[in-house]
Structure formats: C-alpha cells, structure tokens
Scaffold this motif. Structure first.
Motif, PDB file in Angstrom:
ATOM      1  N   THR A 111       0.846  -1.187   0.000  1.00 41.58           N
ATOM      2  CA  THR A 111       0.000   0.000   0.000  1.00 41.58           C
ATOM      3  C   THR A 111       0.881   1.236   0.000  1.00 41.58           C
ATOM      4  O   THR A 111       2.065   1.168   0.362  1.00 41.58           O
ATOM      5  CB  THR A 111      -0.920   0.018   1.244  1.00 41.58           C
ATOM      6  OG1 THR A 111      -1.755   1.172   1.198  1.00 41.58           O
ATOM      7  CG2 THR A 111      -0.095   0.063   2.522  1.00 41.58           C
ATOM      8  N   ASP A 112       0.313   2.358  -0.411  1.00 39.89           N
ATOM      9  CA  ASP A 112       1.091   3.602  -0.480  1.00 39.89           C
ATOM     10  C   ASP A 112       0.683   4.621   0.579  1.00 39.89           C
ATOM     11  O   ASP A 112       1.326   5.672   0.700  1.00 39.89           O
ATOM     12  CB  ASP A 112       0.975   4.233  -1.866  1.00 39.89           C
ATOM     13  CG  ASP A 112      -0.465   4.621  -2.206  1.00 39.89           C
ATOM     14  OD1 ASP A 112      -1.378   4.297  -1.423  1.00 39.89           O
ATOM     15  OD2 ASP A 112      -0.657   5.253  -3.259  1.00 39.89           O
ATOM     16  N   PHE A 113      -0.388   4.352   1.340  1.00 45.91           N
ATOM     17  CA  PHE A 113      -0.878   5.266   2.372  1.00 45.91           C
ATOM     18  C   PHE A 113      -1.095   6.673   1.818  1.00 45.91           C
ATOM     19  O   PHE A 113      -0.903   7.671   2.519  1.00 45.91           O
ATOM     20  CB  PHE A 113       0.082   5.322   3.567  1.00 45.91           C
ATOM     21  CG  PHE A 113       0.100   4.050   4.372  1.00 45.91           C
ATOM     22  CD1 PHE A 113      -0.985   3.692   5.161  1.00 45.91           C
ATOM     23  CD2 PHE A 113       1.208   3.210   4.342  1.00 45.91           C
ATOM     24  CE1 PHE A 113      -0.976   2.525   5.900  1.00 45.91           C
ATOM     25  CE2 PHE A 113       1.231   2.043   5.088  1.00 45.91           C
ATOM     26  CZ  PHE A 113       0.131   1.690   5.866  1.00 45.91           C
ATOM     27  N   THR A 118       4.308   2.834  -3.419  1.00 47.68           N
ATOM     28  CA  THR A 118       3.920   1.595  -2.737  1.00 47.68           C
ATOM     29  C   THR A 118       5.153   1.006  -2.068  1.00 47.68           C
ATOM     30  O   THR A 118       5.910   0.250  -2.688  1.00 47.68           O
ATOM     31  CB  THR A 118       3.310   0.609  -3.742  1.00 47.68           C
ATOM     32  OG1 THR A 118       2.250   1.253  -4.455  1.00 47.68           O
ATOM     33  CG2 THR A 118       2.757  -0.612  -3.027  1.00 47.68           C
ATOM     34  N   TYR A 121       3.698  -2.612   3.801  1.00 45.68           N
ATOM     35  CA  TYR A 121       2.638  -3.565   4.062  1.00 45.68           C
ATOM     36  C   TYR A 121       1.861  -3.063   5.275  1.00 45.68           C
ATOM     37  O   TYR A 121       2.459  -2.767   6.318  1.00 45.68           O
ATOM     38  CB  TYR A 121       3.195  -4.956   4.361  1.00 45.68           C
ATOM     39  CG  TYR A 121       3.723  -5.684   3.147  1.00 45.68           C
ATOM     40  CD1 TYR A 121       2.850  -6.298   2.256  1.00 45.68           C
ATOM     41  CD2 TYR A 121       5.085  -5.766   2.900  1.00 45.68           C
ATOM     42  CE1 TYR A 121       3.335  -6.975   1.146  1.00 45.68           C
ATOM     43  CE2 TYR A 121       5.581  -6.441   1.802  1.00 45.68           C
ATOM     44  CZ  TYR A 121       4.690  -7.040   0.924  1.00 45.68           C
ATOM     45  OH  TYR A 121       5.174  -7.707  -0.185  1.00 45.68           O
ATOM     46  N   SER A 122       0.571  -2.977   5.138  1.00 40.16           N
ATOM     47  CA  SER A 122      -0.259  -2.537   6.248  1.00 40.16           C
ATOM     48  C   SER A 122      -0.709  -3.752   7.059  1.00 40.16           C
ATOM     49  O   SER A 122      -1.337  -4.672   6.525  1.00 40.16           O
ATOM     50  CB  SER A 122      -1.483  -1.767   5.739  1.00 40.16           C
ATOM     51  OG  SER A 122      -2.315  -1.392   6.812  1.00 40.16           O
ATOM     52  N   SER A 127       2.755  -0.786  10.250  1.00 40.17           N
ATOM     53  CA  SER A 127       3.143  -0.988   8.852  1.00 40.17           C
ATOM     54  C   SER A 127       4.599  -1.431   8.804  1.00 40.17           C
ATOM     55  O   SER A 127       5.386  -1.118   9.693  1.00 40.17           O
ATOM     56  CB  SER A 127       2.956   0.293   8.040  1.00 40.17           C
ATOM     57  OG  SER A 127       3.749   1.343   8.562  1.00 40.17           O
TER      58      SER A 127
END
Length: 389
Positions: A111-113, A118, A121-122, A127
C-alpha cells in the motif's frame, strides 16, 4: 595418581560471553547510538503531539510507540553485537531472503498510504517497509560475494553482487523509491571500491546512474516533481521544504526555546523525514552540530577499527554498513536544508518509524559485531615482517 586424588583439572573454555563482549565492543560507538536515540525521544516529545491531536489520538501516542519500537531496536542491536561474524552472515542471508521476497510482492500486496509510492505492508496495528530490512542483509551478502572473489579460484562474486544490486535497484525504482535505490547502489559502490575496483569502472557506473536518472525524470511524474521542486529557484513557503527551511532559519544558533517551535504544527512529517527541522528551530544550530558529530564519530570510529581488520569479508561488510548508515543521515539532513531533492528517508535512531528503528538496530548491531576487537596482528606489522624477510 594426582588426578585420582584431587580430580581432573577444570577445563577453561574461555571468558564468559558478556565480559568478553564488553571488553571487545566499541563503547564509543555504542554510547553515541544511545545518545542519538535519547535525542530522538526528546525531539519526539516536541514533534509528535501536534500530529496526534490532528488524528484524534492521545498527545504522546507516537512518543509511546517510538519508545516501544526504539526499545526493540536497542535490544536487537545488543543481540546482534554479541554474535560472531559467521552468525551475522548466516542471519543476514535468512533475513535478506525474506525481505527480498516481501519487496518483490509489494506491487501486489503493498500500500502507499496516499503518498504516491507503494513501499509498505499494512498490518492494521502497524506498517512494515521491506526495503529497510533488505539493506543490512544486502550489504553482508554482497560483502560475502566480493570476499569470496578475492580468494584463489573463487567464484566471480563481484559480478554476482552487481547483478543482485541491479535487481534490487529495479524493484525499488518500481515503487518508486529512488532514495533507497541510490543508497543501495552507493553501499555496493563503496564495498566494490574497497575490494579493489578500478576507478574507470566506478566512473562508468556513475555515468550510467546519471543516465538512468535522466530516464526516470522523463518517465516518472513522481521523480520529476521532486527534482523540479529541488531545482526551482524559489521555495514555495507552503510546502514541506518551505516550512523546514523557514524553521531552520528561525532557529538560529540557540533556537527559539523548548516547545516554542511552530514548524511541527505545519509539517505532516515533522516527526519522521523532517525531524532535524524541529531540532534546528527549537534547539538551534548547536543541537544540529551535536547530532552531526555523533554520526561522524560512529562512522569514523567504525572505519578506523575496520582498517585493522585482516578478514576481507569483515572489512567489506563493516565498511558497507558504516557508510550506508552515515550517508542515510546525510541525505535526511541534506533534504531538510535543500541540498538534496526530497527522498522520504528517515534520520537513523532519531526519526519516528518502527521499520526504520528496528532495521537500523539490526544494521548497527551487525556493525558492532564486526568491529569488535579480535586477536590478530596489525596489517602494518604483517607487511613489515614480510619486508624484513
């Protein structure tokens, strides 16, 4: 007969682990690391409450998390510093395999928040950034390959390490994370130089890096936006660089006072990428110079101890770890004062970040293990004896 009467003599297997560790460890480097972590906690008390208030969290939520992850990082650092170089190498191989797999799967599960890259990993409660854990393992494996190439009849380790470097840089560029890619390439280049690479080859690689950068500028909007912002003659005062530059200017020599800084209310990354701006505004140039000196002591002392090391693997791996640690700090502070384009890179042991803290603890623990004093002759003494013959 004596043994039958008094018993067999006790076999001495060596000193206990902890006293031997304390006698051989570089205490100056270890103390500098602990001071940096203490400074990071102090700056976190100033920089993180505004962000916690914006997110509706308790005032010291991020400070508590930094203390937790920092405690884990210190524990990991001490654990790795107790190990032998062989144990460090084995764990580095295992850790690198997991981190490399996680890095390769980022485009699918990462994910890139909302930051346009990217990289994480959340996990819900936290993270994880695989590239942070990849760096120490990569440095040790590359040093192992290069050291193997120095032996008679050894494998082409330099070529293998170069192929591995290019593969990692390509994966990082896909995120995109050009800052970590440059750091990985720099660490490999330093080790390759120490291993005896010709300057012509290194200059050719530098030219290739410039060419790849030009290509990335024309093909990546994310990369081009950061380069354009860096090259712009005027700084937008409403951007992160604008806020950081103004904070450093306002701090002067002695700062505006503890808790009196304003940049932490404007910068969303004041507790991570731009923590040095908070230090400069509230504590002034004196604090910034002290932080720079601490990083310089760690790097210089590590390199000076490695110069006395005869094992090529230890010398190469330690050099790569020390230089990567110092250059990451230099990049973070260089971005804050607009000497370098924005990279999204933390200040080791000072910035907030679970992955960064723990991964840095692993890297520094490996460095402490590799720079421990060992019973060996000085390289100069060995050369003098050979010349005397």
């Amino acid at each position: 007969m004596t043994e039958m009467v008094y018993g067999a003599p006790r076999v001495v297997t060596g000193d206990p682990v902890l006293p031997r560790w304390w006698r051989t460890i570089d205490k100056w480097t270890m103390c500098c690391i602990l001071v940096l972590f203490a400074i990071g906690m102090l700056l976190g008390l100033a920089a993180s409450p505004p962000l916690a208030a914006k997110n509706g969290l308790p005032p010291f939520y991020y400070v508590t998390r930094q203390a937790f992850f920092g405690g884990m990082a210190i524990a990991v650092m001490f654990g790795f510093s107790l190990m032998t170089p062989v144990m460090v190498r084995r764990l580095a191989v295992i850790g690198f395999a997991f981190a490399f797999a996680a890095l390769a799967l980022l485009p699918i599960f990462g994910t890139d928040f909302g930051k346009g890259a990217t990289r994480w990993y959340s996990l819900g409660f936290a993270s994880v950034q695989p590239s942070e854990f990849l760096k120490p393992g990569f440095v040790v494996i590359s040093a192992w390959m290069m050291a193997a190439a120095l032996s008679v009849g050894g494998p082409p380790g330099r070529m293998y390490s170069f192929v591995l470097t290019i593969l990692i840089v390509a994966l990082l560029a896909l995120q995109p994370d050009f800052g970590q890619a440059c750091l990985v390439l720099f660490a490999w280049g330093v080790m390759y130089f120490v291993a005896g690479a010709p300057m012509v080859l290194l200059l050719s690689l530098a030219a290739c890096v410039v060419g790849v950068g030009f290509f990335a500028y024309n093909s990546s909007e994310h990369f081009a936006r950061r380069i354009n912002g860096f090259l712009s003659p005027e700084v937008d005062p409403t951007t992160q660089l604008g806020y950081a530059t103004n904070a450093i200017r306002e701090g002067g020599f002695f700062g505006v006072g503890v808790g009196e800084g304003q940049v932490k209310w404007s910068l969303p990354d004041a507790h991570t990428d731009f923590i040095i701006a908070v230090a400069a505004e509230e504590y002034g140039l004196i604090c910034v110079v002290a932080i720079i000196i601490l990083y310089a002591v760690i790097v210089v002392r590590s390199l000076s101890r490695l110069m006395r090391e005869r094992d090529p693997f230890i010398r190469l791996a330690g050099t790569g770890l020390a230089c990567a640690f110092g250059v990451q700090a230099m990049i973070n502070m260089g971005v804050a004062v607009r000497l370098l384009p924005a990279k999204g890179m933390t200040l080791p042991f000072v910035s907030y970040g679970g992955s960064s803290l723990i991964a840095t603890g692993i890297a520094v623990g490996m460095l402490l293990a590799l720079t421990r004093s060992r019973p060996q002759g000085e390289i100069g003494d060995i050369l003098m004896r050979r010349m005397g013959r």
